[in-house]
Design an enzyme around this catalytic site. Structure first.
Site: not given
Ligand SMILES: C=C1C[C@]23C[C@@]1(O)CC[C@H]2[C@@]12CCC[C@@](C)(C(=O)O1)[C@H]2[C@@H]3C(=O)O
Ligand code: AKG
Ligand code: FE2
Length: 344
Positions: A224, A226, A280, A290
Protein backbone atom coordinates in the site's frame (compact mmCIF):
# COMPACT_ATOMS: atom_id res chain seq x y z
CA UNK A 1 -11.73 16.33 17.05
CA UNK A 2 -12.68 13.22 15.13
CA UNK A 3 -13.45 14.63 11.70
CA UNK A 4 -11.53 11.96 9.74
CA UNK A 5 -14.06 9.43 10.94
CA UNK A 6 -16.75 11.26 8.97
CA UNK A 7 -15.08 10.18 5.75
CA UNK A 8 -15.60 6.54 6.73
CA UNK A 9 -19.13 6.74 8.15
CA UNK A 10 -20.82 6.37 4.77
CA UNK A 11 -18.66 3.37 3.79
CA UNK A 12 -19.11 0.88 6.67
CA UNK A 13 -17.02 -2.31 6.82
CA UNK A 14 -18.26 -5.82 7.68
CA UNK A 15 -17.32 -7.12 11.11
CA UNK A 16 -15.38 -9.89 9.32
CA UNK A 17 -13.13 -7.20 7.84
CA UNK A 18 -12.48 -5.70 11.29
CA UNK A 19 -12.00 -8.63 13.71
CA UNK A 20 -8.44 -10.03 13.57
CA UNK A 21 -7.53 -13.71 13.92
CA UNK A 22 -7.15 -14.75 17.57
CA UNK A 23 -3.35 -14.62 17.72
CA UNK A 24 -3.28 -15.55 21.44
CA UNK A 25 -3.94 -19.15 20.38
CA UNK A 26 -2.68 -19.19 16.77
CA UNK A 27 -3.08 -22.32 14.64
CA UNK A 28 0.13 -24.45 14.38
CA UNK A 29 0.06 -24.18 10.58
CA UNK A 30 -0.93 -21.29 8.36
CA UNK A 31 -4.71 -21.32 7.72
CA UNK A 32 -5.74 -21.04 4.07
CA UNK A 33 -7.42 -17.70 4.87
CA UNK A 34 -3.94 -16.27 5.57
CA UNK A 35 -1.94 -18.09 2.86
CA UNK A 36 -0.95 -15.47 0.27
CA UNK A 37 1.74 -17.53 -1.48
CA UNK A 38 2.37 -21.16 -2.38
CA UNK A 39 5.63 -22.71 -1.10
CA UNK A 40 6.90 -22.72 -4.70
CA UNK A 41 6.15 -19.02 -5.32
CA UNK A 42 9.18 -16.83 -5.97
CA UNK A 43 8.35 -13.60 -4.16
CA UNK A 44 11.75 -11.95 -4.61
CA UNK A 45 13.07 -9.42 -2.13
CA UNK A 46 16.45 -7.68 -2.06
CA UNK A 47 19.16 -6.81 0.41
CA UNK A 48 21.29 -4.61 -1.80
CA UNK A 49 23.27 -1.95 0.18
CA UNK A 50 23.74 0.04 -3.06
CA UNK A 51 19.98 0.43 -3.38
CA UNK A 52 18.68 0.97 0.12
CA UNK A 53 16.80 4.02 1.32
CA UNK A 54 19.12 6.83 2.47
CA UNK A 55 19.93 7.41 6.15
CA UNK A 56 20.03 11.15 6.80
CA UNK A 57 21.42 12.95 9.86
CA UNK A 58 19.06 15.82 10.68
CA UNK A 59 22.04 17.73 12.13
CA UNK A 60 23.98 17.49 8.86
CA UNK A 61 24.30 20.98 7.30
CA UNK A 62 23.28 19.34 4.01
CA UNK A 63 20.18 17.66 5.55
CA UNK A 64 17.67 19.74 3.56
CA UNK A 65 19.33 18.97 0.24
CA UNK A 66 19.66 15.26 1.09
CA UNK A 67 16.02 15.03 2.18
CA UNK A 68 14.93 16.65 -1.11
CA UNK A 69 16.94 14.14 -3.13
CA UNK A 70 15.65 11.19 -1.07
CA UNK A 71 12.05 12.35 -1.56
CA UNK A 72 12.51 12.57 -5.32
CA UNK A 73 14.28 9.24 -5.68
CA UNK A 74 12.71 7.12 -2.93
CA UNK A 75 9.83 8.99 -1.33
CA UNK A 76 11.32 7.74 1.94
CA UNK A 77 14.38 8.00 4.17
CA UNK A 78 15.64 7.13 7.64
CA UNK A 79 16.24 10.06 9.94
CA UNK A 80 18.78 10.07 12.75
CA UNK A 81 19.24 12.86 15.31
CA UNK A 82 15.55 13.63 14.84
CA UNK A 83 15.24 15.23 18.29
CA UNK A 84 12.54 12.94 19.76
CA UNK A 85 13.64 12.04 23.32
CA UNK A 86 14.51 8.37 23.75
CA UNK A 87 12.33 8.04 26.87
CA UNK A 88 9.28 9.18 24.87
CA UNK A 89 9.97 6.54 22.22
CA UNK A 90 10.62 3.80 24.78
CA UNK A 91 7.58 4.71 26.89
CA UNK A 92 5.30 4.52 23.85
CA UNK A 93 6.82 1.20 22.77
CA UNK A 94 6.20 -0.19 26.27
CA UNK A 95 2.48 0.75 26.12
CA UNK A 96 2.11 -0.74 22.64
CA UNK A 97 3.52 -4.07 23.85
CA UNK A 98 1.28 -3.94 26.96
CA UNK A 99 -1.79 -3.35 24.77
CA UNK A 100 -1.17 -6.11 22.24
CA UNK A 101 -0.20 -8.70 24.87
CA UNK A 102 -3.66 -8.47 26.45
CA UNK A 103 -6.03 -11.45 26.06
CA UNK A 104 -8.10 -11.19 22.88
CA UNK A 105 -11.39 -10.63 24.72
CA UNK A 106 -9.89 -7.51 26.36
CA UNK A 107 -8.77 -6.03 23.03
CA UNK A 108 -12.14 -6.82 21.44
CA UNK A 109 -13.79 -4.45 23.97
CA UNK A 110 -12.26 -1.60 21.93
CA UNK A 111 -13.11 -3.10 18.52
CA UNK A 112 -13.52 -0.47 15.77
CA UNK A 113 -17.17 -0.06 14.83
CA UNK A 114 -18.21 -0.82 11.20
CA UNK A 115 -18.56 2.89 10.36
CA UNK A 116 -15.80 4.02 12.71
CA UNK A 117 -12.15 4.90 12.32
CA UNK A 118 -10.52 4.40 15.73
CA UNK A 119 -9.94 1.40 17.96
CA UNK A 120 -8.72 -2.17 17.65
CA UNK A 121 -8.98 -4.19 14.46
CA UNK A 122 -7.61 -5.23 11.09
CA UNK A 123 -5.97 -2.80 8.67
CA UNK A 124 -8.56 -0.62 6.94
CA UNK A 125 -7.42 -1.87 3.51
CA UNK A 126 -8.25 -5.52 4.40
CA UNK A 127 -11.43 -5.81 2.25
CA UNK A 128 -9.40 -5.10 -0.91
CA UNK A 129 -7.38 -8.31 -0.62
CA UNK A 130 -8.56 -11.91 -1.04
CA UNK A 131 -6.45 -13.11 1.91
CA UNK A 132 -6.12 -11.86 5.48
CA UNK A 133 -3.06 -10.21 6.94
CA UNK A 134 -1.10 -11.57 9.92
CA UNK A 135 -1.59 -8.36 11.82
CA UNK A 136 -3.47 -6.54 14.56
CA UNK A 137 -3.86 -2.76 14.64
CA UNK A 138 -5.04 -0.07 17.00
CA UNK A 139 -5.92 3.30 15.49
CA UNK A 140 -5.88 6.50 17.55
CA UNK A 141 -7.58 9.63 16.20
CA UNK A 142 -7.73 12.54 18.65
CA UNK A 143 -7.76 11.20 22.22
CA UNK A 144 -7.33 7.46 22.80
CA UNK A 145 -9.26 7.74 26.11
CA UNK A 146 -12.70 6.72 24.77
CA UNK A 147 -11.38 3.41 23.38
CA UNK A 148 -8.79 2.67 26.05
CA UNK A 149 -11.23 3.21 28.94
CA UNK A 150 -13.17 0.21 27.61
CA UNK A 151 -10.05 -1.93 28.06
CA UNK A 152 -8.55 -0.48 31.26
CA UNK A 153 -11.42 1.41 33.01
CA UNK A 154 -9.26 2.15 36.08
CA UNK A 155 -5.85 2.31 34.50
CA UNK A 156 -6.07 4.11 31.18
CA UNK A 157 -4.27 7.38 32.04
CA UNK A 158 -0.67 6.24 31.57
CA UNK A 159 -1.40 4.81 28.10
CA UNK A 160 -3.28 7.96 27.03
CA UNK A 161 -0.65 10.35 28.40
CA UNK A 162 2.17 8.54 26.68
CA UNK A 163 0.34 8.43 23.34
CA UNK A 164 -0.56 12.11 23.60
CA UNK A 165 3.01 13.03 24.42
CA UNK A 166 4.32 10.95 21.53
CA UNK A 167 1.89 12.64 19.14
CA UNK A 168 3.01 16.09 20.34
CA UNK A 169 6.64 15.24 19.61
CA UNK A 170 5.79 13.71 16.24
CA UNK A 171 3.74 16.76 15.27
CA UNK A 172 6.71 19.08 15.82
CA UNK A 173 8.95 16.86 13.68
CA UNK A 174 6.29 16.45 10.98
CA UNK A 175 5.81 20.23 10.85
CA UNK A 176 9.54 20.84 10.41
CA UNK A 177 9.76 18.30 7.61
CA UNK A 178 6.60 19.56 5.91
CA UNK A 179 7.79 23.21 6.00
CA UNK A 180 11.09 22.04 4.48
CA UNK A 181 9.37 20.12 1.68
CA UNK A 182 6.84 22.92 1.05
CA UNK A 183 9.75 25.39 0.67
CA UNK A 184 11.26 23.11 -2.00
CA UNK A 185 7.88 22.92 -3.74
CA UNK A 186 7.37 26.69 -3.44
CA UNK A 187 3.95 26.25 -1.83
CA UNK A 188 2.48 29.75 -1.28
CA UNK A 189 1.75 31.08 2.21
CA UNK A 190 -2.05 30.79 1.95
CA UNK A 191 -1.78 27.05 1.14
CA UNK A 192 0.40 26.24 4.16
CA UNK A 193 -1.26 28.08 7.04
CA UNK A 194 -2.66 24.77 8.31
CA UNK A 195 0.83 23.47 9.13
CA UNK A 196 1.01 25.55 12.30
CA UNK A 197 -2.64 25.29 13.35
CA UNK A 198 -3.85 22.65 15.77
CA UNK A 199 -6.49 21.72 13.25
CA UNK A 200 -4.59 18.94 11.49
CA UNK A 201 -5.96 15.39 11.18
CA UNK A 202 -3.22 13.34 12.77
CA UNK A 203 -3.57 9.58 13.22
CA UNK A 204 -1.47 7.22 15.31
CA UNK A 205 -1.53 3.62 14.11
CA UNK A 206 -0.15 0.95 16.44
CA UNK A 207 0.75 -2.24 14.58
CA UNK A 208 1.44 -5.74 15.87
CA UNK A 209 2.80 -8.57 13.71
CA UNK A 210 2.80 -11.86 15.71
CA UNK A 211 5.40 -14.52 14.89
CA UNK A 212 4.07 -16.67 12.07
CA UNK A 213 4.39 -20.45 11.46
CA UNK A 214 4.99 -19.94 7.70
CA UNK A 215 6.25 -16.37 7.26
CA UNK A 216 7.16 -16.78 3.58
CA UNK A 217 3.58 -17.65 2.67
CA UNK A 218 1.87 -14.97 4.76
CA UNK A 219 1.66 -11.16 4.72
CA UNK A 220 2.02 -8.70 7.62
CA UNK A 221 0.68 -5.61 5.88
CA UNK A 222 -0.25 -5.88 2.21
CA UNK A 223 1.35 -3.53 -0.37
CA UNK A 224 0.00 0.00 0.00
CA UNK A 225 0.88 3.65 -0.13
CA UNK A 226 -0.13 5.90 2.80
CA UNK A 227 -2.93 8.48 2.91
CA UNK A 228 -0.90 11.27 4.48
CA UNK A 229 1.45 14.15 3.73
CA UNK A 230 4.09 12.06 5.42
CA UNK A 231 4.17 9.13 7.83
CA UNK A 232 6.80 8.75 10.55
CA UNK A 233 7.37 5.11 11.52
CA UNK A 234 9.13 3.75 14.55
CA UNK A 235 10.17 0.10 14.60
CA UNK A 236 13.51 -1.28 15.69
CA UNK A 237 13.05 -4.54 13.74
CA UNK A 238 13.26 -5.54 10.09
CA UNK A 239 10.12 -6.50 8.15
CA UNK A 240 9.31 -3.33 6.24
CA UNK A 241 9.96 -3.50 2.49
CA UNK A 242 9.77 -0.76 -0.14
CA UNK A 243 8.97 -1.43 -3.79
CA UNK A 244 11.44 0.08 -6.24
CA UNK A 245 10.55 0.03 -9.94
CA UNK A 246 13.04 -2.13 -11.85
CA UNK A 247 14.41 -3.73 -8.63
CA UNK A 248 11.53 -5.23 -6.66
CA UNK A 249 10.94 -5.39 -2.89
CA UNK A 250 13.84 -3.92 -0.94
CA UNK A 251 14.33 -4.74 2.75
CA UNK A 252 14.62 -1.81 5.12
CA UNK A 253 17.17 -2.28 7.91
CA UNK A 254 16.25 0.18 10.65
CA UNK A 255 19.27 2.18 11.77
CA UNK A 256 19.50 2.31 15.61
CA UNK A 257 17.67 5.31 17.09
CA UNK A 258 16.36 6.40 13.71
CA UNK A 259 12.84 6.98 12.47
CA UNK A 260 11.56 6.04 9.01
CA UNK A 261 9.79 8.76 7.06
CA UNK A 262 7.52 7.86 4.07
CA UNK A 263 5.77 10.38 1.91
CA UNK A 264 2.07 9.80 1.38
CA UNK A 265 -0.34 10.19 -1.53
CA UNK A 266 -1.40 13.68 -0.38
CA UNK A 267 2.12 15.03 -0.90
CA UNK A 268 2.40 13.12 -4.17
CA UNK A 269 -0.59 15.16 -5.39
CA UNK A 270 0.61 18.50 -3.95
CA UNK A 271 4.09 18.03 -5.45
CA UNK A 272 2.48 17.22 -8.82
CA UNK A 273 4.27 13.87 -8.84
CA UNK A 274 7.77 15.25 -8.09
CA UNK A 275 7.86 13.49 -4.70
CA UNK A 276 6.53 9.94 -4.74
CA UNK A 277 4.53 7.99 -2.18
CA UNK A 278 6.34 4.63 -2.09
CA UNK A 279 4.54 1.30 -2.22
CA UNK A 280 5.49 -0.63 0.92
CA UNK A 281 4.52 -3.79 2.80
CA UNK A 282 5.46 -5.70 5.95
CA UNK A 283 6.84 -9.25 6.04
CA UNK A 284 6.88 -11.68 8.98
CA UNK A 285 9.21 -13.83 11.02
CA UNK A 286 8.82 -17.38 12.35
CA UNK A 287 10.03 -16.67 15.89
CA UNK A 288 10.05 -12.92 16.33
CA UNK A 289 7.05 -10.66 17.01
CA UNK A 290 7.20 -7.17 15.54
CA UNK A 291 5.65 -3.89 16.68
CA UNK A 292 5.55 -0.59 14.84
CA UNK A 293 4.09 2.84 15.52
CA UNK A 294 3.10 4.94 12.51
CA UNK A 295 2.21 8.65 12.80
CA UNK A 296 0.17 9.92 9.83
CA UNK A 297 0.44 13.68 9.33
CA UNK A 298 -2.53 14.99 7.36
CA UNK A 299 -4.03 18.46 6.70
CA UNK A 300 -7.53 19.35 7.97
CA UNK A 301 -10.17 17.34 6.10
CA UNK A 302 -11.53 20.38 4.21
CA UNK A 303 -8.07 21.36 2.87
CA UNK A 304 -7.94 21.41 -0.93
CA UNK A 305 -4.96 19.50 -2.32
CA UNK A 306 -3.87 21.23 -5.51
CA UNK A 307 -0.71 20.40 -7.44
CA UNK A 308 2.06 23.00 -7.18
CA UNK A 309 3.29 23.99 -10.63
CA UNK A 310 6.28 26.13 -9.61
CA UNK A 311 9.99 25.42 -9.28
CA UNK A 312 11.20 22.02 -10.48
CA UNK A 313 7.71 20.56 -10.48
CA UNK A 314 6.02 19.66 -13.75
CA UNK A 315 4.38 22.87 -15.14
CA UNK A 316 1.29 20.97 -16.26
CA UNK A 317 -1.12 19.81 -13.53
CA UNK A 318 -1.18 16.01 -13.39
CA UNK A 319 -3.93 15.85 -10.75
CA UNK A 320 -7.23 17.63 -10.24
CA UNK A 321 -7.94 19.56 -7.04
CA UNK A 322 -9.39 17.30 -4.35
CA UNK A 323 -10.15 17.81 -0.64
CA UNK A 324 -8.49 15.57 1.95
CA UNK A 325 -11.92 14.21 2.94
CA UNK A 326 -12.79 13.39 -0.68
CA UNK A 327 -9.45 11.62 -1.15
CA UNK A 328 -10.06 9.53 2.00
CA UNK A 329 -13.49 8.60 0.64
CA UNK A 330 -12.00 7.60 -2.73
CA UNK A 331 -9.38 5.47 -0.91
CA UNK A 332 -12.03 3.82 1.27
CA UNK A 333 -13.99 2.84 -1.85
CA UNK A 334 -11.31 2.16 -4.48
CA UNK A 335 -8.01 1.83 -2.56
CA UNK A 336 -5.17 1.01 -5.04
CA UNK A 337 -6.65 3.00 -7.88
CA UNK A 338 -7.06 6.19 -5.88
CA UNK A 339 -4.17 8.26 -7.28
CA UNK A 340 -5.12 7.40 -10.86
CA UNK A 341 -8.74 8.39 -10.13
CA UNK A 342 -7.65 11.97 -9.37
CA UNK A 343 -5.18 12.10 -12.27
CA UNK A 344 -6.17 14.41 -15.10
C1 LIG B 1 -5.07 8.32 8.17
C2 LIG B 1 -5.23 7.05 7.89
C3 LIG B 1 -4.23 6.28 7.12
C4 LIG B 1 -4.79 4.86 7.15
C5 LIG B 1 -6.26 5.13 7.10
C6 LIG B 1 -6.40 6.17 8.20
O1 LIG B 1 -7.59 6.87 8.15
C7 LIG B 1 -6.26 5.47 9.56
C8 LIG B 1 -5.54 4.12 9.46
C9 LIG B 1 -4.38 4.15 8.47
C10 LIG B 1 -3.89 2.78 8.05
C11 LIG B 1 -2.82 2.18 8.98
C12 LIG B 1 -2.39 0.80 8.45
C13 LIG B 1 -2.11 0.80 6.95
C14 LIG B 1 -3.25 1.56 6.20
C15 LIG B 1 -3.09 1.43 4.70
C16 LIG B 1 -4.58 1.06 6.72
O2 LIG B 1 -5.22 0.14 6.29
O3 LIG B 1 -4.96 1.84 7.80
C17 LIG B 1 -3.30 2.99 6.68
C18 LIG B 1 -4.33 3.92 6.04
C19 LIG B 1 -3.83 4.66 4.80
O4 LIG B 1 -2.65 5.03 4.72
O5 LIG B 1 -4.66 4.86 3.91
O1 AKG C 1 5.31 -1.48 10.25
C1 AKG C 1 5.86 -0.75 9.46
O2 AKG C 1 7.08 -0.67 9.36
C2 AKG C 1 5.04 0.07 8.48
C3 AKG C 1 3.62 0.25 8.91
C4 AKG C 1 2.81 0.89 7.82
O3 AKG C 1 3.14 0.83 6.67
C5 AKG C 1 1.56 1.59 8.18
O4 AKG C 1 1.13 1.56 9.35
O5 AKG C 1 0.99 2.22 7.25
FE1 FE2 D 1 2.04 2.32 5.47
Amino acid sequence: MDTLSEAYKGIPLNLGDIIPLDFSSPPPTLPDSHAWFQPSDDDCSFDDPASSMPIIDFLDPKATELIGLACEKWGAFQLKNHGIPLDVIQGTEEEVKRLFSLPTEQKLKALRSPGGASGYGRARISPFFPKSMWHEGFTIIGSSARDVKKIWPDDYARFCDRMENYEKEMKVLAERLTEMLFDMLKIPEEKRKWVVTSDISEVLQLNFFPSCPEPDRAMGLAPHTDTSILTIVQSPSTGLQLFKEGKGWINVHPHPNSLIVHLGDLLHIISNGRFCSPLHRVTLNETRKRYSIAYFYTPPVDYVLSPSLSGDNSPVALFRDVTVKEYHEIRAQKFGNSLSLVRI
